[in-house]
Design an enzyme around this catalytic site. Structure first.
Site, mmCIF file in Angstrom:
data_model
loop_
_atom_site.group_PDB
_atom_site.id
_atom_site.type_symbol
_atom_site.label_atom_id
_atom_site.label_comp_id
_atom_site.label_asym_id
_atom_site.label_seq_id
_atom_site.Cartn_x
_atom_site.Cartn_y
_atom_site.Cartn_z
ATOM 1 N N ARG A 1 8.149 1.836 21.557
ATOM 2 C CA ARG A 1 8.773 3.163 21.637
ATOM 3 C C ARG A 1 8.663 3.725 23.052
ATOM 4 O O ARG A 1 9.624 4.279 23.600
ATOM 5 C CB ARG A 1 8.099 4.109 20.639
ATOM 6 C CG ARG A 1 8.460 3.826 19.194
ATOM 7 C CD ARG A 1 7.562 4.581 18.227
ATOM 8 N NE ARG A 1 8.049 4.448 16.853
ATOM 9 C CZ ARG A 1 7.299 4.635 15.764
ATOM 10 N NH1 ARG A 1 6.027 4.962 15.886
ATOM 11 N NH2 ARG A 1 7.835 4.494 14.560
ATOM 12 N N GLY B 1 0.811 -1.214 0.000
ATOM 13 C CA GLY B 1 0.000 0.000 0.000
ATOM 14 C C GLY B 1 0.837 1.254 0.000
ATOM 15 O O GLY B 1 2.071 1.209 0.028
ATOM 16 N N ALA B 2 0.141 2.383 -0.011
ATOM 17 C CA ALA B 2 0.821 3.682 -0.008
ATOM 18 C C ALA B 2 1.433 3.943 1.360
ATOM 19 O O ALA B 2 0.853 3.597 2.394
ATOM 20 C CB ALA B 2 -0.174 4.782 -0.353
ATOM 21 N N ASP C 1 4.092 1.418 19.035
ATOM 22 C CA ASP C 1 3.995 2.561 19.951
ATOM 23 C C ASP C 1 4.419 2.166 21.361
ATOM 24 O O ASP C 1 5.118 2.909 22.057
ATOM 25 C CB ASP C 1 2.561 3.094 19.970
ATOM 26 C CG ASP C 1 2.011 3.286 18.575
ATOM 27 O OD1 ASP C 1 2.235 4.342 17.982
ATOM 28 O OD2 ASP C 1 1.372 2.338 18.076
ATOM 29 N N ARG D 1 -1.752 8.918 9.502
ATOM 30 C CA ARG D 1 -2.049 7.564 9.032
ATOM 31 C C ARG D 1 -3.442 7.489 8.432
ATOM 32 O O ARG D 1 -3.693 6.738 7.494
ATOM 33 C CB ARG D 1 -1.888 6.574 10.188
ATOM 34 C CG ARG D 1 -0.467 6.510 10.731
ATOM 35 C CD ARG D 1 -0.343 5.556 11.910
ATOM 36 N NE ARG D 1 1.015 5.553 12.459
ATOM 37 C CZ ARG D 1 1.412 6.298 13.466
ATOM 38 N NH1 ARG D 1 0.559 7.130 14.041
ATOM 39 N NH2 ARG D 1 2.655 6.233 13.908
ATOM 40 N N HIS E 1 -3.730 3.216 16.586
ATOM 41 C CA HIS E 1 -2.325 3.420 16.215
ATOM 42 C C HIS E 1 -2.287 4.734 15.438
ATOM 43 O O HIS E 1 -2.344 4.768 14.218
ATOM 44 C CB HIS E 1 -1.820 2.260 15.348
ATOM 45 C CG HIS E 1 -0.434 2.474 14.799
ATOM 46 N ND1 HIS E 1 0.632 2.813 15.590
ATOM 47 C CD2 HIS E 1 0.036 2.415 13.527
ATOM 48 C CE1 HIS E 1 1.720 2.932 14.824
ATOM 49 N NE2 HIS E 1 1.381 2.706 13.571
#
Length: 311
Positions: A154, A82-83, A151, A91, A178
């Site tokens: 992180r 996908g892109a 997430d 997002r 997300h």
């Protein structure tokens, strides 16, 4: 699913995230066979060749260019096509482009293998996971998004730096979308069963700064190098090992919520038990008033955005 002696994973999408996920799976020795599929035949052939040359350093694993027929005897399919998110985009901005792709490939996946476990990585991951669940409601336990695994990683890394504790010993989650409406579960965060708020070095304002740094990390990374892929690929490998090993690991994946604190009919990340058959169950968390309000806000944000899904 196939037996343990033929652990096979098919990855759809051979770009940054797909190829790096394949490398992480090889390094983690998570599978015996990894297949990459991509419409860009030149790209996928080159990625596979490069990955094959890494195998002598890690251990035996067959890596090849494949087709949707390879899904028939795969245990897991990882969707990364996908892109990509561009500088300045959220997002959710990717929804229409990538929703059309999922509408096309979803039926091909389950036609090839009705028992396949699907890991959605493509963004917006919660909405695309929801789209696939909506297309195949009876497969909802087999469909999960990578969600806030990244997430959470992180956040734990940054907390580990602050408290000078190994991040694997940091027990803290980010849940919800997300994306921009995600939030940390400070009420249950702890180090060795000591609540974070009582641990030496705790400072509420510093915690908020750390969370915002974790939440906005993707924007900073994309600005500097156009894409994020190392950390998410590590999360994919962790998730795949939990599935193939039937580990009953607790991971914050995105899956369909049904009467979860009165939230239904949307996919969000909450800590869930992951095993051989997918999402075994979601943990019913005790949320404080603020966290419950944030979770419901995250659900409303995604339900509104879900109107943009291609049907």
């Amino acid at each position: 699913m196939t037996n343990d002696h033929n652990r096979k994973i098919t990855i759809i999408g051979a770009g940054f995230v797909g190829s790096t996920s394949a490398f992480s799976l090889i390094a983690a020795q998570a599978a015996n066979e990894i297949v990459l599929i991509d419409v860009n035949t030149s790209l996928v052939r080159s990625q596979v060749m490069d990955l094959q040359h890494s195998i002598p350093s890690w251990g035996q694993c067959q890596v090849k260019v494949g087709t949707y027929d390879d899904i028939r005897d795969s245990d897991i399919v990882v969707i990364t096509c996908g892109a990509n998110q561009k500088p300045g985009e959220t997002r959710l901005d990717l929804i229409k482009k990538n929703s059309a792709i999922i509408k096309d490939i979803g039926p091909k996946i389950f036609k090839a293998n009705p028992g396949i476990i699907v890991i959605m990585v493509t963004n917006p991951v919660d909405l695309l996971t929801f789209q696939l669940v909506r297309m195949f409601p009876k497969k909802q336990k087999q469909i999960m998004g990578s969600g806030t695994i990244l997430d959470t990683a992180r956040l734990r890394f940054l907390l580990g730096q602050h408290f000078k504790v190994n991040p694997t010993s940091m027990h803290a989650y980010i849940i919800g979308e997300h994306g921009d409406s995600e939030f940390p579960l400070w009420s249950t965060a702890n180090i060795g069963q000591i609540p974070l708020a009582k641990y030496p070095g705790y400072d509420a304002k510093k915690m908020d700064r750390i969370f915002n740094q974790a939440k906005n990390a993707a924007y900073a990374i994309i600005k500097g190098k156009q894409a994020t892929y190392y950390a998410i690929s590590s999360g994919v490998a962790h998730l795949a090992k939990a599935i193939l090993g039937d580990k009953n690991s607790v991971l914050p994946v995105s899956s369909l919520l049904t009467n979860y604190h009165s939230i239904s009919n949307i996919c969000l990340s909450v800590p869930s038990v992951i095993g051989r058959n997918g999402v075994k169950h979601q943990l019913r968390l005790s949320l404080n008033t603020r966290e419950l309000r944030q979770l419901k806000k995250s659900a409303r944000t995604l339900k509104q955005a879900a109107k943009g899904l291609v049907t």
